[in-house]
Design an enzyme around this catalytic site. Structure first.
Site: not given
Ligand code: PMV
Length: 305
Positions: A91, A95-101, A139
């Site tokens: 999803p 907050g599940l790291g979709s942009s990093a993935a 992430d």
């Molecule tokens: O973007 P999210 O929701 O996966 O948040 C990452 C975690 C934070 O600690 C809030 C931000 C970060 O850069 O570590």
């Protein structure tokens, strides 16, 4: 149109959940983060220019952001003549790291066999900056290494687990972008600096203690630490009615620990840690389409075809 199923030649990168330490990690404290079974597939085919093709249903603002991030990576890679397609199973914006993935899968697809793990992680973090401004890097490191990591100040240490970790992820609804939630915490830190600093330091300790618990197979203690972490996140104004309710429901369903994961704030995802996979699968059903079970065994993930 992206296919329902990713093709066999797609690079894969997992999404993540933060078991302990979100927000504190932005200030140099430790976080414990774990990859999940869902993530992003990206595959590149020869084309006459560098191009990112997004799935139907991507919103205009997501599209603009993703294209900007892709341009940044294409430029660093010397504008390879490739058309990259994306398929998500995680999803988005929860907050599940979709942009990093997405960043990791995209970079793997454009660098191909030349993409050493270090080069992939570096360029993916660069793309992440387009999404988050000043991400801690937790992430992209977790997605790139596909392993449970204890992360602090840009450095990640793999945590070997004595027993599989079983989770339920619950989606509670839309939330503000990470950079806004992080800015909200900055405002609170200005109002109560000493107390905020103490809370964030404590969260970092919980993450380090959680890594020891995971390594020793003490899942019960890991769960307790997650509950304490949730209490502190709530005290820092980072939780919501929906997130608290999901955490309580998860504990009622047998979770050893439950908390929000990622930036939190007005919504996003909550996670519960369960003793067994079957308990997690049963608990996930209570949440219908808003919940799913995911397991981490510690086995090396397959990220390339
Ligand atoms: O973007 P999210 O929701 O996966 O948040 C990452 C975690 C934070 O600690 C809030 C931000 C970060 O850069 O570590």
């Amino acid at each position: 149109m992206a296919p329902q199923r990713a093709p066999d030649n797609a690079a894969f990168a997992p999404g993540k959940i933060i078991l302990l330490g979100e927000h504190a990690v932005v200030f140099g404290h430790a976080a414990l983060a774990c990859p999940i079974e869902r993530g992003v597939y990206a595959w590149a085919i020869p084309a006459n220019r560098s191009q990112l093709v997004l799935p139907a249903g991507t919103t205009t603002s997501q599209r603009q952001l993703l294209q900007r991030a892709a341009r940044r990576a294409f430029a660093v890679a010397g504008y390879p003549k490739l058309s990259v397609r994306i398929h998500w199973t995680v999803p988005v914006a929860m907050g599940l790291g979709s942009s990093a993935a997405l960043s990791v899968a995209f970079v793997r697809a454009i660098l191909g066999r030349e993409g050493t793990p270090k080069a992939v992680e570096r360029l993916a973090l660069d793309m992440e900056r387009e999404f988050h401004g000043t991400p801690s890097g937790v992430d992209s490191a977790t997605s790139a290494r596909a392993a449970l990591l204890l992360f602090a100040r840009g450095r990640a240490r793999r945590v070997r687990v004595a027993a599989p970790l079983n989770f339920v992820v619950v989606l509670t609804g839309a939330r503000a972008p990470t950079r806004e939630v992080v800015a909200g915490l900055a405002e609170r830190r200005r109002r109560i600096p000493a107390q905020s600093a103490r809370f964030l330091r404590e969260i970092g300790w919980l993450a380090r203690e959680g890594a020891v618990a995971a390594r020793g197979g003490n899942v019960r203690l890991l769960g307790e630490l997650m509950n304490v972490n949730q209490g502190i996140l709530n005290a820092l104004g980072l939780s919501s009615v929906a997130l608290e309710s999901a955490a309580f429901r998860l504990r009622d369903a047998g979770a050893l620990g439950a908390k929000l994961t990622g930036a939190g704030g007005s919504g996003g995802a909550a996670i519960g840690l369960f003793a067994t996979r079957s308990q997690a699968v049963r608990a996930a059903r209570m949440f219908g389409s808003s919940g799913f079970a995911t397991q981490y065994t510690g086995a090396p993930a397959r990220t390339r075809p």
